[in-house]
Enzyme design. Structure first.
Site, short mmCIF file in Angstrom:
data_model
loop_
_atom_site.label_atom_id
_atom_site.label_comp_id
_atom_site.label_asym_id
_atom_site.label_seq_id
_atom_site.Cartn_x
_atom_site.Cartn_y
_atom_site.Cartn_z
N ARG A 60 0.93 -1.15 0.07
CA ARG A 60 0.01 -0.18 -0.07
C ARG A 60 0.83 1.25 0.12
O ARG A 60 1.94 1.14 0.42
CB ARG A 60 -0.98 -0.04 1.14
CG ARG A 60 -2.18 -1.03 1.11
CD ARG A 60 -2.93 -1.01 2.40
NE ARG A 60 -2.15 -1.23 3.58
CZ ARG A 60 -1.47 -0.01 4.42
NH1 ARG A 60 -1.89 0.89 4.09
NH2 ARG A 60 -0.90 -0.37 5.31
N LYS A 201 -8.55 -2.79 1.49
CA LYS A 201 -8.29 -1.60 2.74
C LYS A 201 -9.09 -0.29 2.49
O LYS A 201 -9.55 0.17 3.57
CB LYS A 201 -6.82 -1.29 2.69
CG LYS A 201 -6.10 -2.40 3.45
CD LYS A 201 -6.49 -2.95 4.97
CE LYS A 201 -5.51 -3.33 5.74
NZ LYS A 201 -5.66 -4.72 5.96
N HIS A 221 -8.70 -3.96 13.38
CA HIS A 221 -7.59 -4.57 12.65
C HIS A 221 -7.13 -5.70 13.34
O HIS A 221 -6.05 -5.66 14.03
CB HIS A 221 -6.59 -3.45 12.17
CG HIS A 221 -5.67 -3.90 11.27
ND1 HIS A 221 -4.26 -3.70 11.21
CD2 HIS A 221 -5.70 -4.87 10.25
CE1 HIS A 221 -3.64 -4.28 10.26
NE2 HIS A 221 -4.68 -4.74 9.74
N SER A 239 0.99 -5.05 10.43
CA SER A 239 1.30 -5.75 9.32
C SER A 239 2.69 -6.73 9.66
O SER A 239 3.58 -6.14 10.39
CB SER A 239 1.65 -4.96 8.24
OG SER A 239 1.82 -5.75 7.08
N THR A 244 -2.64 -13.14 10.54
CA THR A 244 -3.27 -14.22 9.81
C THR A 244 -2.45 -15.85 10.20
O THR A 244 -3.27 -16.63 10.21
CB THR A 244 -2.66 -14.16 7.99
OG1 THR A 244 -3.26 -13.02 7.92
CG2 THR A 244 -3.05 -15.13 7.24
N ASP A 258 -8.15 -10.69 9.26
CA ASP A 258 -7.77 -9.33 9.17
C ASP A 258 -8.69 -8.00 9.93
O ASP A 258 -8.31 -7.08 10.31
CB ASP A 258 -7.34 -8.95 7.75
CG ASP A 258 -6.42 -7.58 7.60
OD1 ASP A 258 -5.27 -7.66 8.33
OD2 ASP A 258 -6.62 -6.87 6.94
N ARG A 323 2.33 -12.29 -1.47
CA ARG A 323 1.28 -12.68 -0.76
C ARG A 323 0.35 -13.70 -1.50
O ARG A 323 0.53 -14.05 -2.85
CB ARG A 323 0.32 -11.45 -0.91
CG ARG A 323 0.45 -10.12 0.11
CD ARG A 323 0.09 -10.14 1.29
NE ARG A 323 0.71 -9.01 2.14
CZ ARG A 323 0.15 -8.92 3.56
NH1 ARG A 323 -0.92 -9.63 3.83
NH2 ARG A 323 0.40 -7.89 3.83
P1 ATP Z 1 -0.99 -8.00 7.57
O1 ATP Z 1 -1.65 -7.32 8.36
O2 ATP Z 1 -0.01 -7.64 6.80
O3 ATP Z 1 -1.76 -9.13 6.77
P2 ATP Z 1 -0.13 -10.20 9.74
O4 ATP Z 1 -0.39 -9.55 10.94
O5 ATP Z 1 -1.26 -10.88 9.24
O6 ATP Z 1 0.05 -9.07 8.52
P3 ATP Z 1 1.25 -12.47 9.18
O7 ATP Z 1 0.85 -12.76 7.57
O8 ATP Z 1 0.81 -13.64 9.75
O9 ATP Z 1 0.92 -11.15 9.48
O10 ATP Z 1 2.97 -12.32 9.03
C1 ATP Z 1 3.66 -13.13 9.91
C2 ATP Z 1 5.02 -13.31 9.46
O11 ATP Z 1 5.94 -13.70 10.30
C3 ATP Z 1 4.70 -14.70 8.67
O12 ATP Z 1 5.52 -14.79 7.64
C4 ATP Z 1 5.08 -15.88 9.43
O13 ATP Z 1 5.80 -16.95 9.18
C5 ATP Z 1 6.32 -15.08 10.25
N1 ATP Z 1 6.80 -15.64 11.56
C6 ATP Z 1 7.97 -15.89 12.06
N2 ATP Z 1 8.00 -16.30 13.37
C7 ATP Z 1 6.75 -16.03 13.80
C8 ATP Z 1 6.28 -15.89 15.04
N3 ATP Z 1 6.60 -16.27 16.35
N4 ATP Z 1 4.91 -15.60 15.22
C9 ATP Z 1 4.06 -15.23 14.11
N5 ATP Z 1 4.54 -15.06 13.00
C10 ATP Z 1 5.84 -15.72 12.94
MN MN Z 2 -2.89 -10.70 7.61
#
Ligand code: ATP
Ligand code: MN
Length: 538
Positions: A60, A201, A221, A239, A244, A258, A323
């Site tokens: 974004r 978004k 969020h 993020s 996720t 999300d 993604r």
């Molecule tokens: P967005 O808002 O951009 O969608 P998000 O909060 O959903 O972000 P995720 O897509 O879950 O974030 O990304 C977390 C990333 O960190 C993933 O690539 C995951 O594999 C990695 N990761 C590594 N270690 C950890 C951990 N201990 N806990 C969570 N995620 C981890």
């Molecule tokens: Mn996510």
């Protein structure tokens, strides 16, 4: 199902001055995938998923997100760097230009809706220049049935023209790309960027205004899931912090990954009908559910693939932000419709690249309010060689770029809900352990999962304070033991093996917290202000 647009649909498109002879209405994902592959803008991966490149933008662009300042928004929106005002006449002129541009193209139009709870449902029409962007809309929004389409009235319209370039001088934008919300005309106008995240978004940001202002509902969020006993857990986080990843849990039913609303009846509903997962370093072993969701119907963005359509998830040569989007039913264990009851636990996820926050800790109500308003995470600055300082990031409500109202408005609603429902609130550091980025390592996913499971199952000795240690700097309650996690991992100081360096870095973070909180002090009670870190360096 692909259907021809009804006379009503054609008439309402004509009201926007769109030609009706180049409209592909409600194509199936299979049809959209085929068109994309045929026109050479996408390839089919060996998994059957469609792989596309989103072009110049692979994320974004918050600096190019505007809100039209009009009678509806002028006194309600928290104007500033995040919610940048846009002139209403300029919008009309730019809109007409975008429509004239789109009239020279083949278009893909889809009717869909947001909000799983029918009382809050928002009907949306998405008009795309590209077929794969329209497939993204199919994946991410809720899909009306044939019957529901018969008398479908679109309330909000997303107009998405990635190939249209604005002229900043004439059009009032910052540069050639833009995402503008118009609450009076109920339009999200997106141009100059093919990043699909702008589409979802845009509607999220609209709902973040509509729900609190008109429906007394808290937009969040966050991701959410439900346990066997019907308890709902929600996971806030910026993020990359794990919304996720951690909500996709084989032992709990996924509500959404999300965007959710918390209603006055204390139900939590998903806004969306799909997930949008990061795939950097994705592995089948560590994240089997997300890995398995990458099949026909899913769209991979900006990944690198060999000639056989095998994806290399470690390749970040296009972007770190690779993604995949997929309809939520690509995940086996889901709650359908996507609505939960009985919120029992809230997790604030933070990827602390300083490695000083405990991997899990329990917050008091005042600490919860403080951390929600602060919205802390620290990202890894870049991938260049050499030493890189983690980048501090404070984003109110763990989602400031999408929140049109003052953060205090959302924080007050959340505090009220937390009191009413008596939830437990946990701060989870999914970031670094054993030292800051460059020295330590990322917290192991299996440990974070074990800590969250223990919190959800009441195994963290919550009612026995001997099992806790109050962190001397952050003031949070840090469990001494957790099933499935080595004891040392629970204490960030112990993992550093260097007390002096640990405290020095912890104070750097607390000072940053205090500095950031200054702008919210006038809106925060004494109690909430005391929810912040307890010790600072002077
Ligand atoms: P967005 O808002 O951009 O969608 P998000 O909060 O959903 O972000 P995720 O897509 O879950 O974030 O990304 C977390 C990333 O960190 C993933 O690539 C995951 O594999 C990695 N990761 C590594 N270690 C950890 C951990 N201990 N806990 C969570 N995620 C981890
Ligand atoms: Mn996510």
């Amino acid at each position: 199902m692909s259907v021809s647009p009804s006379a009503d649909v054609i008439a309402s498109l004509q009201k926007l001055n769109l030609n009706s002879n180049n409209i592909n209405y409600q194509l199936t994902p299979e049809e959209l995938q085929e068109i994309t592959v045929d026109n050479g803008t996408g390839r089919e991966a060996s998994s059957g998923a469609l792989a596309v490149n989103t072009g110049e933008f692979t994320g974004r662009s918050p600096k190019d997100r505007f809100i039209v300042k009009d009678d509806i928004t002028k006194d309600k929106v928290w104007w500033g760097d995040i919610n940048i005002p846009f002139d209403s006449e300029k919008f009309d002129a730019l809109f007409d230009k975008v429509i004239a541009y789109l009239n020279t193209k083949e278009l893909y139009v889809r009717d869909a809706y947001a909000c799983a709870d029918t009382d809050y449902r928002l009907n949306i029409r998405v008009i795309n220049e590209y077929p794969w962007s329209n497939m993204f809309a199919y994946n991410m929004f809720l899909r009306p049935t044939e019957e529901e389409l018969e008398d479908f009235d679109a309330e909000w319209t997303v107009v998405n023209a990635p190939g249209f370039m604005a002229d900043p001088k004439q059009d009032g934008t910052r540069q050639h790309n833009f995402a503008i919300l118009n609450f009076d005309r109920k339009i999200a106008l997106i141009g100059g960027t093919g990043y699909t995240g702008e589409i979802k978004k845009g509607i999220f940001s609209a709902l973040n205004f509509i729900l609190p202002v008109y429906k007394d509902t808290l937009p969040m969020h966050c991701s959410a899931n439900v346990g066997e006993s019907g308890d709902t857990a929600i996971f806030f986080g910026l993020s990359g912090t794990g919304k996720t990843t951690l909500s996709t849990d084989p032992d709990r039913k996924l509500i959404g990954d999300d965007e959710h609303g918390w209603t006055p009846d204390n139900t939590v509903f998903n806004f969306e009908g799909g997930c949008y997962a990061k795939v950097i370093d994705l592995s089948k072993e560590k994240e089997p559910e997300i890995y398995g969701a990458i099949k026909k119907g899913a769209i991979l963005e900006n990944v690198v693939m060999d000639d056989n359509g095998e994806v290399d998830f470690t390749d970040t040569s296009v972007t770190q932000n690779t993604r995949v989007s997929y309809p939520i039913h690509h995940i086996d264990n889901i709650q359908w419709p996507s609505i939960g009851n009985n919120v029992k636990n809230i997790f604030f996820l933070t990827a602390d690249a300083f490695g000083v926050l405990p991997p899990i800790s329990k917050l008091t109500p005042a600490q919860a309010a403080y951390h929600f308003i602060s919205g802390y995470t620290a990202k890894v600055a870049g991938t260049e060689a050499g030493v890189v300082e983690p980048q501090l990031s404070f984003s109110a409500c763990f989602g400031a770029p999408f929140m049109p109202l003052h953060p205090a408005r959302y924080a007050e609603m959340l505090s009220k809900k937390m009191k009413e429902s008596g939830v437990d609130v946990w701060l989870v550091n999914t970031g670094w352990t054993g030292g800051p980025y460059g020295v330590g390592t990322r917290m192991e996913l299996k440990y974070t999962r074990a800590m969250i499971s223990a919190a959800l199952n009441g195994e963290l000795g919550l009612y026995n304070y001997e099992k806790y240690h109050i962190h001397s700097v952050f003031g949070v309650a840090q469990p001494r033991e957790c099933p499935g996690v080595p004891t040392k991992v629970l204490s960030p100081r112990a993992t550093w093996n260097d007390d002096g360096a640990y405290y020095k870095t912890a104070f750097k973070l607390t000072n940053a917290f205090r500095e950031n909180f200054k702008k919210f002090e006038e809106h925060a009670s004494e109690e909430i202000r005391r929810g912040g870190p307890q010790r600072y360096a002077f």
